[in-house]
Design an enzyme around this catalytic site. Structure first.
Site, PDB file in Angstrom:
ATOM      1  N   ARG A  97      64.326  24.830  40.983  1.00  0.00           N
ATOM      2  CA  ARG A  97      63.197  25.439  41.689  1.00  0.00           C
ATOM      3  C   ARG A  97      63.652  26.040  43.021  1.00  0.00           C
ATOM      4  NH1 ARG A  97      57.311  22.820  43.513  1.00  0.00           N
ATOM      5  NH2 ARG A  97      56.756  24.535  44.894  1.00  0.00           N
ATOM      6  N   ASN A 151      54.314  23.941  34.586  1.00  0.00           N
ATOM      7  CA  ASN A 151      54.204  25.326  35.036  1.00  0.00           C
ATOM      8  C   ASN A 151      55.372  26.172  34.525  1.00  0.00           C
ATOM      9  OD1 ASN A 151      51.796  25.572  36.546  1.00  0.00           O
ATOM     10  ND2 ASN A 151      52.704  24.412  38.235  1.00  0.00           N
ATOM     11  N   CYS A 173      45.443  22.753  34.594  1.00  0.00           N
ATOM     12  CA  CYS A 173      45.843  23.057  35.966  1.00  0.00           C
ATOM     13  C   CYS A 173      44.872  22.362  36.913  1.00  0.00           C
ATOM     14  CB  CYS A 173      45.827  24.569  36.202  1.00  0.00           C
ATOM     15  SG  CYS A 173      46.376  25.070  37.849  1.00  0.00           S
ATOM     16  N   HIS A 203      46.499  30.536  37.521  1.00  0.00           N
ATOM     17  CA  HIS A 203      46.914  30.984  38.859  1.00  0.00           C
ATOM     18  C   HIS A 203      46.513  32.434  39.122  1.00  0.00           C
ATOM     19  CE1 HIS A 203      50.122  27.603  39.533  1.00  0.00           C
ATOM     20  NE2 HIS A 203      48.905  27.160  39.293  1.00  0.00           N
ATOM     21  N   TYR A 257      46.138  31.495  44.873  1.00  0.00           N
ATOM     22  CA  TYR A 257      47.295  32.256  44.399  1.00  0.00           C
ATOM     23  C   TYR A 257      47.077  33.771  44.463  1.00  0.00           C
ATOM     24  CZ  TYR A 257      49.606  28.017  42.804  1.00  0.00           C
ATOM     25  OH  TYR A 257      50.229  26.786  42.773  1.00  0.00           O
TER      26      TYR A 257
END
Length: 442
Positions: A97, A151, A173, A203, A257
């Site tokens: 990440r 995700n 989510c 998102h 988002y």
């Protein structure tokens, strides 16, 4: 379901989120009699699995409920006879990440876990693994529901609906629940009185209408959110205030988002400052995780520590446990989920994944018909859906051309030249976890 009760398998059981999930199961034990919870991880996660698993056992013992906690590195052993399977994994762990966030920022574009170039690469690493898991589920527990937290949930659900034989798949989510709670606090009303008609993609979901006791209050909420002191965001997204005139012109509830798309320049400035300081969200989360696991090691800890909310995954437990309980108990309540479109949103293929309100029954979630999205938001939704579809194909086929196409059509990547440069660097950085792109060279 066995005569002894439900069996749930959590793949990625060594996650720092697991204690919240266990807490959710404990709170709901009367309506959701889980007799076996299997926590599964891989060799690289063995230590974390042991730490989290022992905390889970202490939590269950303190609660005094007959729920057995099993820890294993053998996924197939765990899956036999499961009623529900949850997935919460990070292929490449947090170090991957960090690369997802830092490499794009080195090229002057947004680096984020689920959006843009970072989201693409998390999907490329994750989709093949989840398809293998779905294949095992289809063989070993074909009636089980697969509840995915991993995700990028929209892209992952898209790929699994298109490329897996196992179709009992739902993406979950925490953002819709987080949003509802935030708006209820803003209006000072009890949560059960508030309904938001969500529609869009993971998102990238919009609140088309907001209701309190069946009275529409959308305009009032938009006005409140236009005030600088009333910004709704997530821990991983800077709460940069919206322009009041823009919010009122749109007249639709945005999710945090959306700042990546409507405030790209401002978000990028914030991220570049963090990049220079070595405090990108991934780096912050890595430090938080280290602190959490130190807490989890404490043999006297028997509850989910409140510090877990700093991790950013608050309300995942409610989202997942509410869904499992509603399917098991045929509650027919309304939840916002990532499911197969089946005509809910006009203009998106029936087989694609969308995030919409659903009625949750014993046969799974049934999406509520939305129709056409407002013209003001439909274009962005369609662009991101095309990105998810092409990215999913790239993940499954290992096609460099499809990956480049996905990168270039994402609105957070400004040119094909930048797309190619970022793609090439990230492919090299993540080569270990992307065998599908390098197999042809062997």
């Amino acid at each position: 379901m066995t005569s002894q009760g439900l069996k749930i398998v959590t793949i990625g059981g060594g996650s720092s989120y697991t204690p919240e999930f266990v807490e959710g199961l404990i709170k709901r034990f009367k309506e959701l009699p889980v007799r076996e919870l299997w926590l599964v991880d891989i060799e690289a996660g063995r230590e974390k699995l042991d730490i989290v698993g022992n905390l889970a056992k202490r939590m269950v013992e303190k609660a005094g409920i007959p729920m057995e906690i099993h820890l294993t590195l053998n996924r197939r052993e765990a899956l036999v006879g499961a009623d529900f399977v949850t997935t919460q994994m990070r292929v490449g762990l947090l170090d991957a990440r960090i690369l997802d966030e830092r490499i794009p920022l080195q090229h002057g574009i947004i680096g984020q876990e689920t959006n843009g170039a970072g989201g693409l690469f998390k999907g490329l690493r994750t989709i093949p693994v989840l398809l293998e898991i779905a294949k095992d589920i289809q063989e070993l527990c074909p009636n089980a529901w697969l509840i995915n937290f991993t995700n990028p949930a929209g892209m992952v659900t898209e790929a699994m609906l298109r490329y897996s034989e196992h179709k009992k798949i739902v993406g979950v989510c925490n953002l819709p629940i987080h949003t509802r709670i935030s708006i209820a606090k803003l209006l000072d009303v009890e949560l059960h009185r508030l309904r938001i008609d969500f529609a869009g993609l993971n998102h990238l979901v919009y609140g088309l209408h907001i209701w309190v006791d069946e009275v529409e209050v959308t305009e009032k909420v938009i006005h409140l959110l236009s005030l600088p002191e009333n910004q709704v965001s997530m821990r991983n997204i800077a709460p940069i205030p919206w322009q009041a005139d823009f919010l009122k012109s749109l007249g639709i509830l945005l999710c945090p988002y959306h700042r990546y798309y409507y405030k790209t320049k401002e978000i990028l400035v914030e991220e570049l400052i963090s990049f220079e300081k070595g405090t990108t969200r991934a780096e912050v989360v890595k430090r938080l995780e280290e602190e959490l696991f130190e807490l989890y090691r404490d043999p006297n800890l028997t509850i989910k520590p409140p510090q877990l909310e700093q991790r950013g995954g608050a309300y995942y437990s409610d989202a997942a446990c509410n869904l499992i309980s509603s399917i098991y108990n045929d509650k027919q309540d309304i939840q916002t989920l990532n499911v197969q479109n089946n005509g809910a949103i006009t203009g998106i293929p029936d087989e694609s994944a969308v995030e919409v309100n659903c009625i949750v029954t014993k046969d799974g979630p049934k999406p509520i018909h939305v129709g056409e999205l407002p013209v003001e938001v439909n274009g962005l939704v369609q662009q991101i859906k095309s990105f998810e579809r092409v990215a999913s194909e790239a993940a499954v086929t290992g096609s460099y051309e499809k990956a480049l196409l996905a990168m270039t059509i994402n609105p957070l990547v400004p040119s094909d030249k930048v797309a190619k440069a970022v793609l090439d660097e990230m492919l090299t950085a993540h080569q270990t976890y992307l065998p599908q792109f390098f197999a042809k060279e062997c």
